[in-house]
Structure formats: C-alpha cells, structure tokens
Design a protein around this motif. Structure first.
Motif, PDB file in Angstrom:
ATOM      1  N   UNK A 122       3.813   0.429  -8.337  1.00  0.00           N
ATOM      2  CA  UNK A 122       4.564  -0.813  -8.556  1.00  0.00           C
ATOM      3  C   UNK A 122       6.076  -0.654  -8.345  1.00  0.00           C
ATOM      4  N   UNK A 123       6.638   0.464  -8.778  1.00  0.00           N
ATOM      5  CA  UNK A 123       8.080   0.681  -8.595  1.00  0.00           C
ATOM      6  C   UNK A 123       8.432   0.843  -7.118  1.00  0.00           C
ATOM      7  N   UNK A 124       7.561   1.485  -6.357  1.00  0.00           N
ATOM      8  CA  UNK A 124       7.805   1.642  -4.921  1.00  0.00           C
ATOM      9  C   UNK A 124       7.792   0.277  -4.236  1.00  0.00           C
ATOM     10  N   UNK A 125       6.771  -0.528  -4.512  1.00  0.00           N
ATOM     11  CA  UNK A 125       6.632  -1.834  -3.860  1.00  0.00           C
ATOM     12  C   UNK A 125       7.732  -2.792  -4.329  1.00  0.00           C
ATOM     13  N   UNK A 126       8.372  -2.497  -5.452  1.00  0.00           N
ATOM     14  CA  UNK A 126       9.523  -3.299  -5.878  1.00  0.00           C
ATOM     15  C   UNK A 126      10.594  -3.360  -4.800  1.00  0.00           C
ATOM     16  N   UNK A 127      10.685  -2.352  -3.957  1.00  0.00           N
ATOM     17  CA  UNK A 127      11.661  -2.394  -2.866  1.00  0.00           C
ATOM     18  C   UNK A 127      11.458  -3.611  -1.986  1.00  0.00           C
TER      19      UNK A 127
ATOM     20  N   UNK B 293       3.416 -13.571  -6.021  1.00  0.00           N
ATOM     21  CA  UNK B 293       2.340 -12.780  -6.607  1.00  0.00           C
ATOM     22  C   UNK B 293       2.257 -11.485  -5.804  1.00  0.00           C
ATOM     23  N   UNK B 294       1.705 -10.420  -6.438  1.00  0.00           N
ATOM     24  CA  UNK B 294       1.763  -9.138  -5.740  1.00  0.00           C
ATOM     25  C   UNK B 294       0.678  -8.187  -6.216  1.00  0.00           C
ATOM     26  N   UNK B 295       0.275  -7.315  -5.306  1.00  0.00           N
ATOM     27  CA  UNK B 295      -0.556  -6.162  -5.632  1.00  0.00           C
ATOM     28  C   UNK B 295       0.143  -4.927  -5.083  1.00  0.00           C
ATOM     29  N   UNK B 296       0.070  -3.835  -5.828  1.00  0.00           N
ATOM     30  CA  UNK B 296       0.602  -2.544  -5.387  1.00  0.00           C
ATOM     31  C   UNK B 296      -0.533  -1.533  -5.527  1.00  0.00           C
ATOM     32  N   UNK B 297      -0.977  -1.005  -4.389  1.00  0.00           N
ATOM     33  CA  UNK B 297      -2.193  -0.214  -4.355  1.00  0.00           C
ATOM     34  C   UNK B 297      -1.892   1.190  -3.836  1.00  0.00           C
ATOM     35  N   UNK B 298      -2.395   2.186  -4.531  1.00  0.00           N
ATOM     36  CA  UNK B 298      -2.297   3.559  -4.045  1.00  0.00           C
ATOM     37  C   UNK B 298      -3.454   3.859  -3.106  1.00  0.00           C
ATOM     38  N   UNK B 299      -3.137   4.478  -1.962  1.00  0.00           N
ATOM     39  CA  UNK B 299      -4.159   4.815  -0.974  1.00  0.00           C
ATOM     40  C   UNK B 299      -3.997   6.264  -0.538  1.00  0.00           C
ATOM     41  N   UNK B 300      -5.046   6.803   0.074  1.00  0.00           N
ATOM     42  CA  UNK B 300      -5.040   8.196   0.513  1.00  0.00           C
ATOM     43  C   UNK B 300      -4.169   8.395   1.754  1.00  0.00           C
ATOM     44  N   UNK B 301      -4.266   7.505   2.711  1.00  0.00           N
ATOM     45  CA  UNK B 301      -3.537   7.640   3.984  1.00  0.00           C
ATOM     46  C   UNK B 301      -3.194   6.269   4.532  1.00  0.00           C
ATOM     47  N   UNK B 302      -2.119   6.218   5.326  1.00  0.00           N
ATOM     48  CA  UNK B 302      -1.722   5.004   6.045  1.00  0.00           C
ATOM     49  C   UNK B 302      -1.500   5.351   7.509  1.00  0.00           C
ATOM     50  N   UNK B 303      -1.501   4.355   8.393  1.00  0.00           N
ATOM     51  CA  UNK B 303      -1.307   4.616   9.821  1.00  0.00           C
ATOM     52  C   UNK B 303      -0.038   5.425  10.098  1.00  0.00           C
TER      53      UNK B 303
ATOM     54  N   UNK C  56       0.865  -1.175   0.000  1.00  0.00           N
ATOM     55  CA  UNK C  56       0.000   0.000   0.000  1.00  0.00           C
ATOM     56  C   UNK C  56       0.905   1.230   0.000  1.00  0.00           C
ATOM     57  N   UNK C  57       0.656   2.147  -0.907  1.00  0.00           N
ATOM     58  CA  UNK C  57       1.487   3.339  -1.039  1.00  0.00           C
ATOM     59  C   UNK C  57       0.600   4.565  -0.847  1.00  0.00           C
ATOM     60  N   UNK C  58       0.869   5.353   0.198  1.00  0.00           N
ATOM     61  CA  UNK C  58       0.165   6.622   0.379  1.00  0.00           C
ATOM     62  C   UNK C  58       0.632   7.522  -0.759  1.00  0.00           C
ATOM     63  N   UNK C  59      -0.281   7.852  -1.652  1.00  0.00           N
ATOM     64  CA  UNK C  59       0.094   8.462  -2.922  1.00  0.00           C
ATOM     65  C   UNK C  59      -0.440   9.882  -3.070  1.00  0.00           C
ATOM     66  N   UNK C  60       0.442  10.762  -3.527  1.00  0.00           N
ATOM     67  CA  UNK C  60       0.023  12.111  -3.878  1.00  0.00           C
ATOM     68  C   UNK C  60      -0.900  12.034  -5.091  1.00  0.00           C
ATOM     69  N   UNK C  61      -1.732  13.028  -5.251  1.00  0.00           N
ATOM     70  CA  UNK C  61      -2.636  13.059  -6.400  1.00  0.00           C
ATOM     71  C   UNK C  61      -1.828  12.962  -7.693  1.00  0.00           C
TER      72      UNK C  61
END
Length: 163
Positions: free
Chosen positions: A118-123, A139-149, A107-112
């Motif tokens: 996917x490149x971030x989660x590659x780490x 197998x993998x999913x890379x998801x953009x989200x508004x906020x994380x804890x 899960x990547x807290x993503x700017x608009x």
C-alpha cells in the motif's frame, strides 16, 4: 441523469497547468509490450492498461521491492506509472475530459515477507491527487506479486471516468 463535470478550479482541464506547476511533463505513451492498446474508451470510461515505470523508454530499476529496490524507490516508480497512465489518457481523450479517477490497481513485485505494497502504490495515488485534486481520489487495490513484465518492480492500471 446529467453528466458529471469536473469541478471548476481543479482536475480535468487544469491538469496541464498543475503538471507544469509541479515541474512534470507528460511522457510519450509507452508502446505496448504485446497485443493490446495502452488505453481504450468504453462509454464514459477509459481503461488504461497496466503501466510500467518506464522513463525515456527504459526501466530505472528492476527487481523486487524489499530486496533489489527500496520501498522509497518503489513509491517513486509508482509515480512514474501514474504519469504514464495520464499520458495514455491524454493521448486517447485529453486530460481535460477527466471527471474522476475511479479505480487504481497497483501490482508490486515483492520480496518474500514484504508487506508494504500500500505504501508503494501511494506514489501513484498521490500523483493523481497532486495533478487532479479531488478528481484524483479513487478506490484502490495494492497487490503483491512474484514477478512483473521486464522485471519491473511496480505496475499500475487505471479506470477513469470522462465527460
């Protein structure tokens, strides 16, 4: 049906040696932020709760990737998430029992407008490959989200098969 076992010369039991070779040390398991456990075993699987990129008990960066955090920093933070996931697996069953990293969800807290999740989660994916070799491919999913804890830029959860 026979149980799959780690391939000789890679993964599972060799993970500790590979960590040392890479100059990495498993951190202490990150304490849960709420009512859950870091990892749970069910049958031949370990389900690792979402891991934040905590280093020595704190987040090195906060904010959204693509605004407050560069994609390169996000990739490095995803590596920390993966290392924390390995620590949770190790504390529960030991790295030597890993047969396969089955699924990674990042899960990547993503700017608009940021679409480089996917490149971030590659780490995280690359760390699992570096430490576990073929057993780390998943197998993998890379998801953009508004906020994380805690304002974390990245969170990674893992499902691992164990012997």
């Amino acid at each position: 049906m026979t149980e799959p076992t780690p391939v000789s010369g890679e993964g599972g039991a060799d993970a500790y040696a590979k960590l040392a070779e890479l100059g990495l040390t498993l951190p202490q398991v990150v304490p849960p932020l709420a009512s859950y456990v870091p990892a749970v075993q069910s049958g031949n699987y370990v389900y690792v709760s979402g891991q934040l990129p905590m280093v020595d008990g704190k987040l090195p960066h906060t904010g959204k990737v693509g605004a407050d955090v560069t994609p390169e920093q996000g990739t490095e933070l995803a590596r920390y998430c993966a290392l924390n996931a390995l620590a949770a697996i190790d504390a529960l069953v030991g790295l030597g029992r890993i047969v396969k990293i089955v699924k990674v969800t990042g899960f990547v807290a993503s700017a608009e407008g940021f679409t480089g999740q996917p490149a971030v989660v590659n780490g995280a994916s690359q760390l699992f490959g570096d430490v576990l070799g073929e057993l780390g491919r998943h197998a993998r999913s890379a998801v953009g989200v508004a906020e994380l804890p805690l304002g974390a830029p990245v969170e990674v959860e893992v499902i691992a098969e164990i012997a």
